[in-house]
Design a protein around this motif. Structure first.
Motif, PDB file in Angstrom:
ATOM      1  N   SER A  17     -33.193  -1.412 -21.428  1.00  0.00           N
ATOM      2  CA  SER A  17     -32.951   0.002 -21.133  1.00  0.00           C
ATOM      3  C   SER A  17     -33.648   0.442 -19.848  1.00  0.00           C
ATOM      4  O   SER A  17     -33.259   1.429 -19.231  1.00  0.00           O
ATOM      5  CB  SER A  17     -33.420   0.867 -22.303  1.00  0.00           C
ATOM      6  OG  SER A  17     -34.838   0.819 -22.436  1.00  0.00           O
ATOM      7  N   ARG A  18     -34.683  -0.302 -19.451  1.00  0.00           N
ATOM      8  CA  ARG A  18     -35.413   0.029 -18.228  1.00  0.00           C
ATOM      9  C   ARG A  18     -34.887  -0.727 -17.015  1.00  0.00           C
ATOM     10  O   ARG A  18     -35.363  -0.530 -15.896  1.00  0.00           O
ATOM     11  CB  ARG A  18     -36.904  -0.302 -18.410  1.00  0.00           C
ATOM     12  CG  ARG A  18     -37.565   0.410 -19.555  1.00  0.00           C
ATOM     13  CD  ARG A  18     -38.993  -0.068 -19.764  1.00  0.00           C
ATOM     14  NE  ARG A  18     -39.803   0.118 -18.569  1.00  0.00           N
ATOM     15  CZ  ARG A  18     -40.309  -0.872 -17.861  1.00  0.00           C
ATOM     16  NH1 ARG A  18     -40.080  -2.127 -18.227  1.00  0.00           N
ATOM     17  NH2 ARG A  18     -41.046  -0.621 -16.788  1.00  0.00           N
ATOM     18  N   ALA A  23     -34.392  -1.782 -11.230  1.00  0.00           N
ATOM     19  CA  ALA A  23     -33.598  -2.356 -10.143  1.00  0.00           C
ATOM     20  C   ALA A  23     -33.497  -1.384  -8.970  1.00  0.00           C
ATOM     21  O   ALA A  23     -33.558  -1.794  -7.801  1.00  0.00           O
ATOM     22  CB  ALA A  23     -32.205  -2.725 -10.656  1.00  0.00           C
ATOM     23  N   GLN A  24     -33.356  -0.093  -9.268  1.00  0.00           N
ATOM     24  CA  GLN A  24     -33.294   0.905  -8.200  1.00  0.00           C
ATOM     25  C   GLN A  24     -34.624   1.003  -7.462  1.00  0.00           C
ATOM     26  O   GLN A  24     -34.653   1.092  -6.227  1.00  0.00           O
ATOM     27  CB  GLN A  24     -32.907   2.265  -8.788  1.00  0.00           C
ATOM     28  CG  GLN A  24     -31.489   2.319  -9.315  1.00  0.00           C
ATOM     29  CD  GLN A  24     -31.183   3.632 -10.012  1.00  0.00           C
ATOM     30  OE1 GLN A  24     -32.056   4.488 -10.160  1.00  0.00           O
ATOM     31  NE2 GLN A  24     -29.949   3.794 -10.451  1.00  0.00           N
ATOM     32  N   GLU A  25     -35.720   0.965  -8.210  1.00  0.00           N
ATOM     33  CA  GLU A  25     -37.044   1.005  -7.572  1.00  0.00           C
ATOM     34  C   GLU A  25     -37.251  -0.207  -6.676  1.00  0.00           C
ATOM     35  O   GLU A  25     -37.757  -0.086  -5.547  1.00  0.00           O
ATOM     36  CB  GLU A  25     -38.134   1.058  -8.652  1.00  0.00           C
ATOM     37  CG  GLU A  25     -38.141   2.354  -9.453  1.00  0.00           C
ATOM     38  CD  GLU A  25     -38.967   2.233 -10.705  1.00  0.00           C
ATOM     39  OE1 GLU A  25     -39.457   1.104 -10.986  1.00  0.00           O
ATOM     40  OE2 GLU A  25     -39.125   3.231 -11.432  1.00  0.00           O
ATOM     41  N   GLU A  30     -37.559  -2.720  -1.384  1.00  0.00           N
ATOM     42  CA  GLU A  30     -37.126  -3.860  -0.579  1.00  0.00           C
ATOM     43  C   GLU A  30     -36.428  -3.401   0.698  1.00  0.00           C
ATOM     44  O   GLU A  30     -36.582  -4.037   1.757  1.00  0.00           O
ATOM     45  CB  GLU A  30     -36.192  -4.752  -1.397  1.00  0.00           C
ATOM     46  CG  GLU A  30     -35.860  -6.070  -0.735  1.00  0.00           C
ATOM     47  CD  GLU A  30     -35.003  -6.940  -1.618  1.00  0.00           C
ATOM     48  OE1 GLU A  30     -35.492  -7.969  -2.094  1.00  0.00           O
ATOM     49  OE2 GLU A  30     -33.826  -6.588  -1.839  1.00  0.00           O
ATOM     50  N   ASP A  31     -35.678  -2.306   0.626  1.00  0.00           N
ATOM     51  CA  ASP A  31     -35.035  -1.765   1.830  1.00  0.00           C
ATOM     52  C   ASP A  31     -36.070  -1.388   2.887  1.00  0.00           C
ATOM     53  O   ASP A  31     -35.850  -1.583   4.089  1.00  0.00           O
ATOM     54  CB  ASP A  31     -34.183  -0.541   1.470  1.00  0.00           C
ATOM     55  CG  ASP A  31     -32.903  -0.922   0.725  1.00  0.00           C
ATOM     56  OD1 ASP A  31     -32.554  -2.118   0.738  1.00  0.00           O
ATOM     57  OD2 ASP A  31     -32.278  -0.029   0.132  1.00  0.00           O
ATOM     58  N   VAL A  32     -37.206  -0.845   2.439  1.00  0.00           N
ATOM     59  CA  VAL A  32     -38.277  -0.501   3.378  1.00  0.00           C
ATOM     60  C   VAL A  32     -38.800  -1.759   4.064  1.00  0.00           C
ATOM     61  O   VAL A  32     -38.976  -1.800   5.285  1.00  0.00           O
ATOM     62  CB  VAL A  32     -39.420   0.232   2.640  1.00  0.00           C
ATOM     63  CG1 VAL A  32     -40.619   0.413   3.568  1.00  0.00           C
ATOM     64  CG2 VAL A  32     -38.939   1.589   2.120  1.00  0.00           C
ATOM     65  N   LEU A  55     -31.317 -13.666  -5.177  1.00  0.00           N
ATOM     66  CA  LEU A  55     -32.133 -14.416  -6.129  1.00  0.00           C
ATOM     67  C   LEU A  55     -33.422 -13.691  -6.463  1.00  0.00           C
ATOM     68  O   LEU A  55     -33.883 -13.688  -7.613  1.00  0.00           O
ATOM     69  CB  LEU A  55     -32.446 -15.800  -5.569  1.00  0.00           C
ATOM     70  CG  LEU A  55     -31.466 -16.931  -5.885  1.00  0.00           C
ATOM     71  CD1 LEU A  55     -31.956 -18.227  -5.275  1.00  0.00           C
ATOM     72  CD2 LEU A  55     -31.248 -17.088  -7.376  1.00  0.00           C
ATOM     73  N   GLU A  56     -34.027 -13.061  -5.451  1.00  0.00           N
ATOM     74  CA  GLU A  56     -35.269 -12.326  -5.691  1.00  0.00           C
ATOM     75  C   GLU A  56     -35.015 -11.136  -6.610  1.00  0.00           C
ATOM     76  O   GLU A  56     -35.818 -10.836  -7.502  1.00  0.00           O
ATOM     77  CB  GLU A  56     -35.878 -11.867  -4.369  1.00  0.00           C
ATOM     78  CG  GLU A  56     -36.507 -12.970  -3.544  1.00  0.00           C
ATOM     79  CD  GLU A  56     -35.482 -13.858  -2.851  1.00  0.00           C
ATOM     80  OE1 GLU A  56     -34.275 -13.519  -2.883  1.00  0.00           O
ATOM     81  OE2 GLU A  56     -35.882 -14.885  -2.277  1.00  0.00           O
ATOM     82  N   ALA A  57     -33.890 -10.436  -6.387  1.00  0.00           N
ATOM     83  CA  ALA A  57     -33.549  -9.312  -7.261  1.00  0.00           C
ATOM     84  C   ALA A  57     -33.285  -9.793  -8.686  1.00  0.00           C
ATOM     85  O   ALA A  57     -33.673  -9.138  -9.664  1.00  0.00           O
ATOM     86  CB  ALA A  57     -32.333  -8.579  -6.706  1.00  0.00           C
ATOM     87  N   PHE A  58     -32.631 -10.946  -8.808  1.00  0.00           N
ATOM     88  CA  PHE A  58     -32.364 -11.529 -10.120  1.00  0.00           C
ATOM     89  C   PHE A  58     -33.679 -11.830 -10.850  1.00  0.00           C
ATOM     90  O   PHE A  58     -33.840 -11.510 -12.030  1.00  0.00           O
ATOM     91  CB  PHE A  58     -31.529 -12.798  -9.937  1.00  0.00           C
ATOM     92  CG  PHE A  58     -31.658 -13.795 -11.044  1.00  0.00           C
ATOM     93  CD1 PHE A  58     -31.014 -13.607 -12.257  1.00  0.00           C
ATOM     94  CD2 PHE A  58     -32.422 -14.947 -10.879  1.00  0.00           C
ATOM     95  CE1 PHE A  58     -31.142 -14.527 -13.281  1.00  0.00           C
ATOM     96  CE2 PHE A  58     -32.554 -15.875 -11.891  1.00  0.00           C
ATOM     97  CZ  PHE A  58     -31.907 -15.667 -13.097  1.00  0.00           C
TER      98      PHE A  58
END
Length: 437
Positions: A17-18, A23-25, A30-32, A55-58
């Motif tokens: 649920s989190r 993922a958005q955080e 990561e965009d920064v 892969l890092e996001a995964f």
């Protein structure tokens, strides 16, 4: 009337649920970092930006614990033209295979790496190399570039105000620590310069690793380039983190609860075994290695079909490693990941053993989820049983594990009876194995 989920599935559902908000955080933070690295590349083209971060996001999605997230900064260099000079064990760091990256005397296209800010000339008058790319110098240049990038991006409003400052950048021994605020959470990134080079990984080339992994997945992973990362001020070492994450992704393509069991134990490790991150203990990397070994030891799909059974397969492997004080690196089994970790392995074993015997206390979602009764301790008989796999590979037979799992759940039976039943099953398993041989 709504159907009540079993406790294990309830806990997993709470973790999932989190997932979207985490993922958005992660994406915002990561965009920064990628924006900063884009500016670094504009200032010095020798440092590239790797935007392929799936892969890092995964892996971040699997983790519940907080810890530094690696960001590799590839160096723009013809890695195949470099000379890898391996060093002896006495000079290597921590017993790991280390090397120097030499620049050949006659090689073309490497002039940019002969600058004094990253290069150290060889004192020897002869030899294949004119000098070496020095990790400590590369890190120093990268740090100065990141400081300039932070100032530039803040001045031109390219990053969210308050997301980071120059003070958030710390130079560590083998990388650069960068703390980025994303919403109410602060994520720590470990920025590491890497040289990507195609190297042999014998452990992935052996057929012994095929069981438990998708057919053909290993062949694709073997073709990937390995990363050379700083090992000390003067030396580089081979990092297999990328390859291990690819192996983890391969397991994720299979049906079953392999990755779910990892997520659950990572959360339990952080909240219970490490007291919310306040105490030293196992890392996500340790647990990831346990899963990779468990997938190989238990390759059958039915081994992972049921969530609780999947978790206990990891627990059995983990307890065996703690009992023997040896968690082998998955690709380099001669390396013990528990060695020099600074952990009280005996105390850690007892904590995990208590969880294995009565997991409910650690699976509560909030304080009112369970009653206050403490979990019963495992008796001496079952404790001895948990240590049996350390001495004989045949104990890893699926029949052995299934009975062990049953004994964890059947607390109305005395420990002595459980041990007696286990011994008879083990003798039968050995007999069957001898007949098959």
């Amino acid at each position: 009337m709504a159907v009540q989920l079993p406790l294990w599935h309830h806990y997993l559902q709470a973790l999932r649920s989190r997932a979207a908000s985490r993922a958005q955080e992660h994406q915002r933070a990561e965009d920064v970092v990628l924006t900063l690295l884009g500016r670094v590349h504009a200032l010095d083209p020798r440092f590239l930006v790797d935007y392929s971060r799936d892969l890092e996001a995964f892996q971040f999605a699997l983790r519940c614990s907080e810890g530094p997230l690696d960001v590799e900064v590839p160096l723009w260099v013809d890695a195949e033209a470099l000379v890898i000079e391996e060093v002896g064990a006495a000079e290597a760091v921590g017993g790991r295979g280390c090397c120097r990256l030499g620049l050949p005397r006659e090689a073309a296209g490497l002039e940019r790496w002969k600058a004094d800010d990253v290069f150290e000339a060889s004192l020897e008058g002869s030899g294949r190399c004119c000098g070496h790319i020095v990790p400590s110098k590369v890190l120093r240049v990268l740090r100065d570039l990141l400081v300039a990038a932070v100032v530039y991006c803040k001045h031109h409003h390219l990053i969210t105000p308050g997301s980071l400052s120059v003070d958030s950048l710390r130079e560590e021994q083998l990388g650069l620590s960068l703390r980025v605020s994303s919403g109410w959470r602060t994520l720590c990134f470990n920025v590491v310069p890497v040289v990507r080079k195609r190297l042999r990984v014998p452990a992935l080339e052996g057929a012994r690793l095929v069981p438990g992994f998708p057919e053909g997945a290993l062949r694709g992973i073997v073709r990937q380039k390995a990363a050379l990362v700083p090992a000390s001020a003067e030396l580089w070492r081979v990092s297999t983190d990328y390859l291990l994450t690819r192996l983890l992704g391969a397991l994720g393509s299979l049906r079953g609860h392999r990755l779910d069991s990892l997520s659950i134990l990572d959360r339990v490790n952080h909240e219970s075994w490490r007291d919310g991150g306040r105490s030293p203990g196992l890392t996500f990397g340790h647990l990831k290695t346990v899963l990779l070994w468990a997938a190989t030891l238990f390759p059958a799909p039915e081994d992972w079909a049921e969530l609780q059974g999947a978790v206990y397969r990891l627990l059995v492997v983990l307890l065996c490693c703690l009992a023997t004080r040896n968690l082998p690196h998955f690709l380099h089994p001669e390396r013990n990941l528990l060695q020099d970790a600074g952990l009280d392995l005996g105390a850690l074993y007892q904590r995990i053993e208590r969880f294995a015997s009565q997991p409910e206390a650690a699976l509560r979602i909030h304080a009112t989820h369970l009653g206050r009764s403490p979990p019963p301790r495992v008796g001496s008989g079952l404790r001895a049983l948990l240590q049996l796999p350390a001495s004989e590979p045949a104990y890893w037979a699926t029949a052995y594990f299934d009975v062990l799992l049953d004994k964890f759940q059947a607390f109305n039976i005395q420990d002595e009876q459980r041990v007696s039943a286990m011994q008879s099953v083990f003798l039968k398993t050995k007999t069957l194995g001898a007949e098959d041989g």
